[in-house]
Design a protein around this motif. Sequence first.
Motif, PDB file in Angstrom:
ATOM      1  N   CYS A  79       0.846  -1.188   0.000  1.00 18.21           N
ATOM      2  CA  CYS A  79       0.000   0.000   0.000  1.00 18.21           C
ATOM      3  C   CYS A  79       0.887   1.246   0.000  1.00 18.21           C
ATOM      4  CB  CYS A  79      -0.883   0.031   1.246  1.00 18.21           C
ATOM      5  SG  CYS A  79      -2.110  -1.281   1.325  1.00 18.21           S
ATOM      6  N   TYR A  81       1.076   5.294   0.980  1.00 13.72           N
ATOM      7  CA  TYR A  81       0.454   6.277   1.854  1.00 13.72           C
ATOM      8  C   TYR A  81       1.152   7.618   1.658  1.00 13.72           C
ATOM      9  CZ  TYR A  81      -1.078   1.919   4.018  1.00 13.72           C
ATOM     10  OH  TYR A  81      -1.592   0.669   4.238  1.00 13.72           O
ATOM     11  N   GLU A  82       0.483   8.669   2.031  1.00 14.79           N
ATOM     12  CA  GLU A  82       1.051   9.997   1.882  1.00 14.79           C
ATOM     13  C   GLU A  82       0.442  10.924   2.927  1.00 14.79           C
ATOM     14  OE1 GLU A  82       0.106  11.392  -1.981  1.00 14.79           O
ATOM     15  OE2 GLU A  82      -2.068  11.350  -1.664  1.00 14.79           O
ATOM     16  N   SER A  84      -1.268  14.327   4.153  1.00 13.10           N
ATOM     17  CA  SER A  84      -2.177  15.351   3.667  1.00 13.10           C
ATOM     18  C   SER A  84      -2.394  16.360   4.792  1.00 13.10           C
ATOM     19  CB  SER A  84      -3.514  14.727   3.240  1.00 13.10           C
ATOM     20  OG  SER A  84      -4.394  15.717   2.739  1.00 13.10           O
ATOM     21  N   LEU A 107      -2.934   9.535   4.710  1.00 11.92           N
ATOM     22  CA  LEU A 107      -3.995   9.044   3.833  1.00 11.92           C
ATOM     23  C   LEU A 107      -3.522   7.842   3.031  1.00 11.92           C
ATOM     24  CD1 LEU A 107      -5.579  12.285   2.321  1.00 11.92           C
ATOM     25  CD2 LEU A 107      -6.335  10.971   4.297  1.00 11.92           C
ATOM     26  N   SER A 108      -4.423   6.904   2.832  1.00 12.76           N
ATOM     27  CA  SER A 108      -4.169   5.785   1.923  1.00 12.76           C
ATOM     28  C   SER A 108      -4.495   6.236   0.509  1.00 12.76           C
ATOM     29  CB  SER A 108      -5.032   4.577   2.304  1.00 12.76           C
ATOM     30  OG  SER A 108      -5.002   3.604   1.289  1.00 12.76           O
ATOM     31  N   SER A 109      -3.545   6.040  -0.400  1.00 13.56           N
ATOM     32  CA  SER A 109      -3.776   6.455  -1.780  1.00 13.56           C
ATOM     33  C   SER A 109      -4.822   5.584  -2.469  1.00 13.56           C
ATOM     34  CB  SER A 109      -2.465   6.395  -2.572  1.00 13.56           C
ATOM     35  OG  SER A 109      -1.955   5.070  -2.583  1.00 13.56           O
ATOM     36  N   THR A 111      -7.760   4.225  -0.782  1.00  7.61           N
ATOM     37  CA  THR A 111      -9.103   4.567  -0.303  1.00  7.61           C
ATOM     38  C   THR A 111      -9.290   6.062  -0.100  1.00  7.61           C
ATOM     39  OG1 THR A 111      -8.430   4.297   2.016  1.00  7.61           O
ATOM     40  CG2 THR A 111      -9.231   2.335   0.857  1.00  7.61           C
ATOM     41  N   HIS A 112      -8.190   6.821  -0.084  1.00 10.00           N
ATOM     42  CA  HIS A 112      -8.223   8.265   0.169  1.00 10.00           C
ATOM     43  C   HIS A 112      -8.862   8.579   1.522  1.00 10.00           C
ATOM     44  CE1 HIS A 112      -6.886   9.009  -3.929  1.00 10.00           C
ATOM     45  NE2 HIS A 112      -7.823   8.178  -4.354  1.00 10.00           N
ATOM     46  N   LYS A 113      -8.664   7.674   2.473  1.00 14.05           N
ATOM     47  CA  LYS A 113      -9.177   7.870   3.821  1.00 14.05           C
ATOM     48  C   LYS A 113      -8.021   7.875   4.812  1.00 14.05           C
ATOM     49  CE  LYS A 113     -13.694   5.702   3.013  1.00 14.05           C
ATOM     50  NZ  LYS A 113     -14.640   4.626   3.439  1.00 14.05           N
ATOM     51  N   CYS A 120       2.744   6.382   7.750  1.00 11.65           N
ATOM     52  CA  CYS A 120       3.434   7.462   7.033  1.00 11.65           C
ATOM     53  C   CYS A 120       4.738   7.875   7.697  1.00 11.65           C
ATOM     54  CB  CYS A 120       2.517   8.684   6.917  1.00 11.65           C
ATOM     55  SG  CYS A 120       1.116   8.488   5.802  1.00 11.65           S
TER      56      CYS A 120
END
Length: 401
Positions: A79, A81-82, A84, A107-109, A111-113, A120
Motif C-alpha cells: 500500500c 500512503y502519503e 495530507s 492518507l491511503s492512496s 481509499t483516500h481515507k 506514514c
Amino acid sequence: CQPVPKPESRVEVCDLNPCPPRWKVTPAGPCSSSCGLGLAVQLVTCVQILHGQEVLQEEHLCPVAEKPLTSVPCVIRMCSYEWSFSEWSECSTSCGNGIQTRQDFCLSSLTHKPVNPLFCRRFPKAIVVRGCSAGPCPEQGGTLSPGAELQPRTPATHLMTAAAATEHRHKDVPLSAGPWEQTKPGAGEEDTAKRCFLCVCGNLFLNASGTINMTGVESRDCTVAIGRPLREEISVTILESSLNCSAGEVLLFSGRMMWQTGCRKLPLSLINSRTNTLIVKQRVVLPGNGVILQYNSRTATKKYYQDCDQQLFGPQGAIVNPVQLPGQRQEVVCRTFITVAPRQRISIRALNPDLGPGGNHTHFNYILVRDVSTMKTVVFHGKQQFLWQSTGSQAEIEFHE
C-alpha cells in the motif's frame, strides 16, 4: 551388447506397506487485502496413497504437530500512503508576530481515507507550524508587543527532561544509566538492581552488543528498548523462539524509520533498525514462551540525522537548543531525540526559555515536542513557560525558526 542375450524387463515390489498418511495443502485462495498484509485461506486435508490412489483420511491419523496453517499471510502489493494537510489556521495574534498551524493526516492512496499515522512515518512530512505577522500593534507605535515578540536571535533555551515511573511495580527499579550520568545509586538502589537483574521487561539496553532473554517472563506484554549514539544502527538476530503463532503470540520491532512484526521463521532472522534506537515488544499467551535475541551495533550505512541533532538517554538531562551559525542553511530542522526505559515516561520543563541579550547566534522562534507513541505534536513559542509529559517512552523536540 548385440551378441549377448538381453534379459526380460521386470518390476519387483520393494515395500508392500502403504505410505503413512500425510497432510495435503491446496493452493491458497484470494488474499483478504488488496494491498499491504492480508490473509489467504488454504485447504488442508489428511490423505494417504492406497493402491496408487489418494484416499482421504481422518485428521487424527496425520501428525498433528506438523499440520500446516489454514490461513497464511499474503501481500498482493504494498500500500502507498502519503501525508495530507488541512488549511492553515488564522494567525495566533491580532497584531505582531505569531504562528499558524495546520493538521496533518496520513492518507491511503487507495481509499483516500485517513489511516494510522504510523503508516506514514517513513515518509517526509512538510511543516505544520509556521510564523506569521499580523502587522504592528497600535499601542506600541509600530513595534511588537512584548508578549507576542519572537526574537530573531534568541539565546539558548534551557529545558529540563526527567523520566518518571507511571506504574507502581516499577517505581523502585532504576533506569539504565546514560553516558552523561554523574551520580551513582545508593545502597538501596544497588540492592534493587541486583534483585531485578533478570527483570528484562521494561529495560533500556545501552551496550554496544548483548543478549536479551525474553522467555519465561511473567508479563503477557514484554517491551525492551535498545539505544545507541547517533551515527550508529542496530541489528538484531533471533537466536531462539518458542512463540505459538497459532495462539496469537507475536514479536514487534519498531523504530523511527521501520516497523515490523513476525512470529514464524524468527530463528536466525536478521532485523535492522536503520537508526540508533529500537523498541522490541513481545506478546505471549502461554506461560514460558518467548524469544532470545542478540543485538549488535555498527556505524550506520546511511545518514538518518542532521549534524545538529542530539540523542539523550537516561532518567534526566538538560536540553539546550542547538547552535546555528550565520550562513547555515535555515531549512535544516535541528532535533533532540529522548529515549528512556519503556516502563518510564518523560517530563519536559522549561527552565529558562529566554535568557536575555548576549545570545550565541541561535535563532529559533518556537519548538515542537512530539510524543512518538501517539505521534501528537505540541507547539511552544516565544517566552512561553511549559511543562510537557509523554504517554510513551520516546519524545522528539524540533527547533524551528
